[in-house]
Design an enzyme around this catalytic site. Structure first.
Site, short mmCIF file in Angstrom:
data_model
loop_
_atom_site.label_atom_id
_atom_site.label_comp_id
_atom_site.label_asym_id
_atom_site.label_seq_id
_atom_site.Cartn_x
_atom_site.Cartn_y
_atom_site.Cartn_z
N HIS A 48 93.21 47.18 60.05
CA HIS A 48 92.09 47.27 60.95
C HIS A 48 92.57 45.38 61.88
CE1 HIS A 48 89.74 48.02 64.53
NE2 HIS A 48 89.46 45.99 64.13
N GLY B 41 105.45 52.16 63.51
CA GLY B 41 104.78 52.04 62.03
C GLY B 41 105.58 51.17 61.22
N ASN C 112 104.03 48.27 60.32
CA ASN C 112 103.30 48.91 58.33
C ASN C 112 103.48 49.82 57.69
OD1 ASN C 112 100.27 47.36 58.40
ND2 ASN C 112 100.12 47.84 60.66
#
Ligand code: GAR
Length: 200
Positions: free
Chosen positions: A110, A12, A14
């Site tokens: 991504h 986590g 991000n």
């Protein structure tokens, strides 16, 4: 105020970048309405709890079939009032039913410059292993809308990062996160909150 649901599977970082950007008021007019993990032990859930953000675990394993799981996800996200679904290291492949339910309202981060090193089997560290194996000198990260394919939806924003001599997959992953991912994701959410990038 743009309400977002953030879907996670692991550490986590991000998610943390979004939380930090909101708390520092670098990301404005945005609220995290819900964090959903498919894994009960995902550290991302601890990050949400530490910041008083509503979270839950919805695992495909807990449902009789895929349709029941999809419905539980759709109900939870709609119930939260979220208008945008943010995939932040979410490693469950989405069904067409789920994607259709939030058409042009799902974004994904991504860790490569799409169309390189993306698609089936390219996730997490594997992406960086493949980039190093190919010997590219520039990699980076991409935020894109999610469609029914894997990493095939319209690209919203990309950021390039240099590969350096002696990089390991772990070192390169960390550099791509620090220099690209943690900046890109809040920047794209801000652009959507501001109406500069229209959603469905
Ligand atoms: C991130 O590097 C993200 O780009 C990647 O997983 C990592 C999750 O880290 N996502 C994919 O590979 C999707 N195909 P985090 O849980 O610390 O944010």
């Amino acid at each position: 105020m743009l309400k977002i649901a953030v879907l996670v599977s692991g550490g986590g970082t991000n998610l943390q970048a979004i939380i930090d950007a909101i708390e520092k008021k670098e990301l404005t007019n945005t609220q995290i309405a819900l964090v959903i993990s498919n894994k009960k032990d995902a550290y991302a859930l601890t990050r949400a709890a530490e910041h008083g953000i509503k979270s839950c675990c919805i695992s495909p394993k807990d449902y009789a079939d895929r349709a029941d799981y999809d419905q539980a996800m759709i109900d939870a996200i709609r119930g939260s009032g979220a208008e945008l679904v943010v995939l932040a290291g979410f490693l469950v492949v989405l069904s067409a039913r789920f994607v259709d339910a939030f058409s042009h309202r799902i974004i994904n981060i991504h860790p490569s410059l799409i169309p390189s090193f993306c698609g089936d089997g390219f996730y997490g560290l594997r992406v960086h292993e493949a980039a190093l194996k190919r010997g590219v000198k520039i990699t980076g990260a991409t935020v894109h809308f999610v469609d029914s394919g894997t990493d095939t939806g319209p690209i919203i924003m990309q950021k390039a990062v240099e590969v350096q001599d002696g990089d390991t997959p772990e070192i390169l992953q960390r550099r791509v996160m620090e220099q690209a991912e943690w900046k890109l994701l809040p920047a794209v959410i801000q652009a959507i909150a501001d109406g500069r990038v229209p959603i469905g």
